[in-house]
Design a protein around this motif. Structure first.
Motif, PDB file in Angstrom:
ATOM      1  N   GLY A 343       0.782  -1.302  -0.157  1.00 55.25           N
ATOM      2  CA  GLY A 343      -0.105   0.108  -0.100  1.00 55.25           C
ATOM      3  C   GLY A 343       0.722   1.089  -0.012  1.00 55.25           C
ATOM      4  N   TYR A 344       1.853   1.320   0.763  1.00 51.21           N
ATOM      5  CA  TYR A 344       2.989   2.411   0.660  1.00 51.21           C
ATOM      6  C   TYR A 344       3.275   2.735  -0.635  1.00 51.21           C
ATOM      7  CZ  TYR A 344       7.351   4.798   1.193  1.00 51.21           C
ATOM      8  OH  TYR A 344       8.322   6.027   1.096  1.00 51.21           O
ATOM      9  N   GLU A 349      -0.743  -0.798   6.653  1.00 49.99           N
ATOM     10  CA  GLU A 349      -1.004  -1.236   7.785  1.00 49.99           C
ATOM     11  C   GLU A 349       0.477  -1.489   8.449  1.00 49.99           C
ATOM     12  OE1 GLU A 349      -3.216  -5.103   7.599  1.00 49.99           O
ATOM     13  OE2 GLU A 349      -4.459  -4.041   6.078  1.00 49.99           O
ATOM     14  N   LYS A 350       0.476  -1.302   9.868  1.00 46.47           N
ATOM     15  CA  LYS A 350       1.771  -1.600  10.604  1.00 46.47           C
ATOM     16  C   LYS A 350       1.464  -2.872  11.646  1.00 46.47           C
ATOM     17  CE  LYS A 350       2.476   3.523  11.102  1.00 46.47           C
ATOM     18  NZ  LYS A 350       2.827   4.293  12.140  1.00 46.47           N
ATOM     19  N   GLY A 351       2.626  -3.167  12.182  1.00 45.25           N
ATOM     20  CA  GLY A 351       2.429  -4.130  13.259  1.00 45.25           C
ATOM     21  C   GLY A 351       2.545  -5.607  12.752  1.00 45.25           C
ATOM     22  N   LYS A 352       3.047  -5.900  11.548  1.00 48.01           N
ATOM     23  CA  LYS A 352       3.240  -7.145  10.850  1.00 48.01           C
ATOM     24  C   LYS A 352       4.759  -7.730  11.351  1.00 48.01           C
ATOM     25  CE  LYS A 352      -0.440  -6.480   8.096  1.00 48.01           C
ATOM     26  NZ  LYS A 352      -1.542  -6.820   8.687  1.00 48.01           N
ATOM     27  N   LYS A 353       4.383  -9.047  11.728  1.00 46.32           N
ATOM     28  CA  LYS A 353       5.684  -9.625  12.373  1.00 46.32           C
ATOM     29  C   LYS A 353       6.407  -9.881  11.046  1.00 46.32           C
ATOM     30  CE  LYS A 353       6.442 -13.571  15.271  1.00 46.32           C
ATOM     31  NZ  LYS A 353       5.848 -14.861  15.718  1.00 46.32           N
ATOM     32  N   ILE A 354       7.911  -9.555  11.495  1.00 44.75           N
ATOM     33  CA  ILE A 354       8.917  -9.946  10.187  1.00 44.75           C
ATOM     34  C   ILE A 354       9.551 -11.017  10.449  1.00 44.75           C
ATOM     35  CG2 ILE A 354      10.822  -8.851   8.967  1.00 44.75           C
ATOM     36  CD1 ILE A 354      10.002  -6.063  10.029  1.00 44.75           C
ATOM     37  N   TYR A 355       9.540 -12.198   9.187  1.00 43.99           N
ATOM     38  CA  TYR A 355      10.253 -13.354   9.536  1.00 43.99           C
ATOM     39  C   TYR A 355      11.474 -13.402   8.985  1.00 43.99           C
ATOM     40  CZ  TYR A 355       5.777 -14.680  11.032  1.00 43.99           C
ATOM     41  OH  TYR A 355       4.322 -14.724  11.715  1.00 43.99           O
ATOM     42  N   LYS A 407      14.330 -14.661   1.695  1.00 39.83           N
ATOM     43  CA  LYS A 407      14.637 -15.043   2.941  1.00 39.83           C
ATOM     44  C   LYS A 407      13.597 -14.537   4.000  1.00 39.83           C
ATOM     45  CE  LYS A 407      18.852 -17.349   1.572  1.00 39.83           C
ATOM     46  NZ  LYS A 407      20.283 -16.847   1.595  1.00 39.83           N
ATOM     47  N   ILE A 408      13.458 -13.138   3.620  1.00 45.27           N
ATOM     48  CA  ILE A 408      12.520 -12.273   4.769  1.00 45.27           C
ATOM     49  C   ILE A 408      11.103 -12.322   4.354  1.00 45.27           C
ATOM     50  CG2 ILE A 408      12.694 -10.169   5.951  1.00 45.27           C
ATOM     51  CD1 ILE A 408      15.607  -9.765   4.829  1.00 45.27           C
ATOM     52  N   ASP A 409      10.342 -12.089   5.161  1.00 43.65           N
ATOM     53  CA  ASP A 409       9.070 -11.871   4.839  1.00 43.65           C
ATOM     54  C   ASP A 409       8.319 -11.276   5.784  1.00 43.65           C
ATOM     55  OD1 ASP A 409       6.883 -12.029   2.984  1.00 43.65           O
ATOM     56  OD2 ASP A 409       6.197 -13.844   3.716  1.00 43.65           O
ATOM     57  N   PHE A 410       7.099 -10.522   5.500  1.00 44.87           N
ATOM     58  CA  PHE A 410       6.033 -10.033   6.499  1.00 44.87           C
ATOM     59  C   PHE A 410       4.821  -9.786   5.547  1.00 44.87           C
ATOM     60  CE2 PHE A 410       8.720  -6.230   5.275  1.00 44.87           C
ATOM     61  CZ  PHE A 410       7.563  -5.404   4.879  1.00 44.87           C
ATOM     62  N   GLU A 411       3.679 -10.030   6.009  1.00 37.08           N
ATOM     63  CA  GLU A 411       2.395  -9.812   5.415  1.00 37.08           C
ATOM     64  C   GLU A 411       2.335  -8.648   4.748  1.00 37.08           C
ATOM     65  OE1 GLU A 411      -0.872 -10.514   8.109  1.00 37.08           O
ATOM     66  OE2 GLU A 411      -2.152  -9.475   6.762  1.00 37.08           O
ATOM     67  N   LYS A 412       1.937  -8.776   3.503  1.00 36.78           N
ATOM     68  CA  LYS A 412       1.988  -7.708   2.332  1.00 36.78           C
ATOM     69  C   LYS A 412       2.973  -7.098   1.968  1.00 36.78           C
ATOM     70  CE  LYS A 412      -3.081  -6.906   3.187  1.00 36.78           C
ATOM     71  NZ  LYS A 412      -3.874  -6.113   4.143  1.00 36.78           N
ATOM     72  N   ALA A 413       4.356  -7.531   2.140  1.00 33.36           N
ATOM     73  CA  ALA A 413       5.762  -7.042   1.892  1.00 33.36           C
ATOM     74  C   ALA A 413       5.610  -6.697   0.244  1.00 33.36           C
ATOM     75  CB  ALA A 413       6.777  -7.770   2.272  1.00 33.36           C
TER      76      ALA A 413
END
Ligand code: AMP
Ligand code: GLY
Length: 424
Positions: A343-344, A349-355, A407-413
Motif C-alpha cells: 500500500g505504501y 498497515e503496521k504491526g506485521k511480524k517480520i520473519y 528469505k525475509i517476509d512479512f504480510e503484504k511485503a
C-alpha cells in the motif's frame, strides 16, 4: 567518544552500524532509533526534534557528540540551541546551524545562493500570494512540464511536476492562496524542467575543508521502470556508472567547490553533511536541490563503501581538522533494495511480524520502519527494511540483495524487482 544519534530510519541504522565499528566509540545512544539500531547501541524513547528531552539525555549520558540524521531538527535550529546553552555549548553537533540548513529548508534561499555563486541550476522565479497574477504570467512564458516547488519543508511532497498549463496555474493558486502545504507553500519556486538522469552526491565538511563521499543513485518511484507514485526511495546503488571521472570533476569544480567557498564567503558556518541532488543533462551536472543531511536510502549504500572510521571524520568536523583526516573507499559496488509495507506510499498497515531476519548472511539488513517487542520485530512504517549487499560489480551486489530478500517476509511485503535496471 560518547555519541547520541538522532533519527529512526534506515539512514540512522546504517550510521549506527558504521559508528559501532569505530575504535574510538565508547558508548552509542540513538533517539528514538528502531529495532535495528538497538543492535549497536541503546535506544532512547525521545523524539529527534524534542530539544529539551535531548538536552536532558546529553547531560545524563555525558554525550560528547550529537549526530543528526534527519533535516527537521537542523532546520528547527538544534545546532543553535546547543551553542546558546551554557551546559551544552561544549557538545559537538554534526550538522549545520539554522541559517546554513536553509539550503534545504528554503528552496528560494538555495536558488538565490546558487545564483550568487554561479552554481548551475534550473532557471527560476519565486512568487508569494500577492504575486499570483505574475506567477500565472511566468507559467505562460514557460514550456511544459511545469515544475512548482513549495519553498519550505513539506515531507518530500512539496514538488509538483505538471504537464497542463491550466492545471499548473490551479496548483500555484492552491499552494499560495489556499496554503496547500501550509506555511511551506507561502512562497513557491517555479523553475525550468530539466530532462536528465539524477544522482546524489555527498560531502562532509568542517566549514573549511571537505571530503567527497561515494555518489549514489536513488530509485524514487514505487513501481518498476520508474512508474507510479513518488516514495522516500525504494533502493539505491553506488557507484553510479555514468559518473565517470570527467563528470565527477565537473561536479567538484562547478558545484562542490563553489558551494563550500560560497558558504564561507557569506560567513555561513556549515558543519556536517551536504547532499547535492544533481541531474545530468547532456553530460552537464545541475543542482536540483540541496539537503543538509545524508540521503535515505543512499546512506545504506554509502556507509558500507566507506572504509575510514566515521568517528574520526566527525572528530575532524568538530575540531576543524577534517583536512588532516584520511578517507578511503571500498572499490566494490553496493546495492540496497527497500522492502516496504503493502500500500505504501499510500495507506498501509503496521504491526506485521517480520520473519527470516536471522537467516541473512550475504547482506546487511538495515531497519527503516521497525519496532521490537522483545525478540519479535514488527513493521512500524512504510519503508521497513533496506537490504544492502556489496559485490565485485553491481550485478553481483544486486543478486545478493535479491536472494536475501527471498528469505525475509512479512504480510503484504512489497519491493521493486528492478533496482539498478537502468545502469547495469
Ligand atoms: P526535490 O524535492 O527538489 O528533490 O524534487 C523532487 C523531485 O522532483 C526530484 O528528485 C526530481 O525528480 C524532480 N525535479 C525537481 N526539480 C526538477 C526540475 N527542475 N526538472 C526536472 N525534475 C525536477
Ligand atoms: N533519497 C532522497 C532523500 O533522502 O531525500
Amino acid at each position: 567518544m560518547r555519541v547520541l544519534l538522532l533519527g529512526s530510519g534506515g539512514r540512522e541504522h546504517a550510521l549506527a552500524w558504521k559508528m559501532a565499528q569505530s575504535s574510538i566509540l565508547e558508548a552509542l545512544f540513538i533517539a528514538p532509533g528502531n529495532a535495528g539500531t538497538r543492535q549497536h547501541g541503546v535506544n532512547l524513547n525521545i523524539s529527534a526534534s524534542d530539544f529539551h528531552e535531548i538536552k536532558h539525555a546529553v547531560l545524563k549520558h555525558s554525550i560528547d557528540v550529537v549526530v543528526v540524521g534527519p533535516e527537521d531538527p537542523l532546520v528547527k535550529g538544534i545546532v543553535d540551541f546547543f551553542q546558546s546553552d551554557d551546559e551544552l555549548s561544549k557538545v559537538a553537533v554534526i550538522g549545520p546551524n539554522k541559517v546554513a540548513s536553509q539550503l534545504e529548508g528554503s528552496k528560494d534561499f538555495a536558488k538565490e545562493f546558487m545564483q550568487r555563486h554561479n552554481i548551475p541550476t534550473a532557471k527560476y522565479a519565486t512568487f508569494t500570494k500577492d504575486k499570483l497574477e505574475e506567477g500565472y504570467k511566468f507559467l505562460e512564458s514557460m514550456k511544459a512540464p511545469y515544475v512548482l516547488k513549495a519553498d519550505g519543508l513539506a515531507a518530500g511532497k512539496g514538488v509538483l511536476i505538471i504537464n497542463d498549463l491550466n492545471e499548473a496555474k490551479n496548483e500555484l493558486k492552491n499552494m499560495l492562496a489556499d496554503a496547500k502545504f501550509g506555511d511551506a507553500s507561502s512562497r513557491v519556486v517555479i523553475e525550468k524542467f530539466l530532462d536528465g538522469v539524477e544522482l546524489s552526491c555527498f560531502v562532509i565538511t568542517d566549514g573549511d575543508s571537505y571530503k567527497i563521499l561515494p555518489e549514489a543513485k536513488d530509485y524514487k518511484r514505487i513501481g518498476e521502470a520508474d512508474t507510479g507514485l513518488n516514495t522516500g526511495g525504494m533502493g539505491a546503488v553506488s557507484p553510479v556508472p555514468f559518473a565517470n571521472p570527467t563528470f565527477k570533476d565537473k561536479i567538484k569544480n562547478q558545484i562542490i567547490i563553489p558551494t563550500i567557498k560560497g558558504l564561507k564567503s557569506e560567513e555561513i558556518e556549515y558543519k556536517g553533511f551536504i547532499f547535492f541532488g544533481l541531474i545530468n543533462v547532456k553530460n552537464e551536472p545541475y543542482v536540483i536541490e540541496y539537503n543538509c543531511r545524508m540521503g535515505d536510502p543512499e546512506t545504506e549504500v554509502v556507509m558500507p563503501r566507506l572504509k575510514s572510521d566515521i568517528l574520526d571524520l566527525f572528530e575532524g568536523v568538530a575540531t576543524n581538522t577534517l583536512s588532516e583526516r584520511d578517507v578511503q573507499f571500498d572499490e566494490r559496488s553496493a546495492a540496497t533494495v527497500m522492502m516496504v509495507s503493502g500500500g505504501y506510499p499510500e495507506a498501509y498497515e503496521k504491526g506485521k511480524k517480520i520473519y527470516g531476519l536471522n537467516n541473512i548472511s550475504e547482506s546487511m539488513v538495515f531497519h527503516a520502519g521497525t519496532i521490537a517487542d522483545g525478540p519479535v520485530v514488527e513493521t512500524a512504517g512504510g519503508r521497513v527494511l533496506a537490504v544492502t549487499s556489496l559485490g565485485k560489480d553491481l550485478e553481483t551486489a544486486l543478486k545478493r540483495s535479491y536472494s536475501s530478500l527471498d528469505k525475509i517476509d512479512f504480510e503484504k511485503a512489497n519491493y521493486r524487482k528492478d533496482i539498478g535496471f537502468d545502469v547495469l
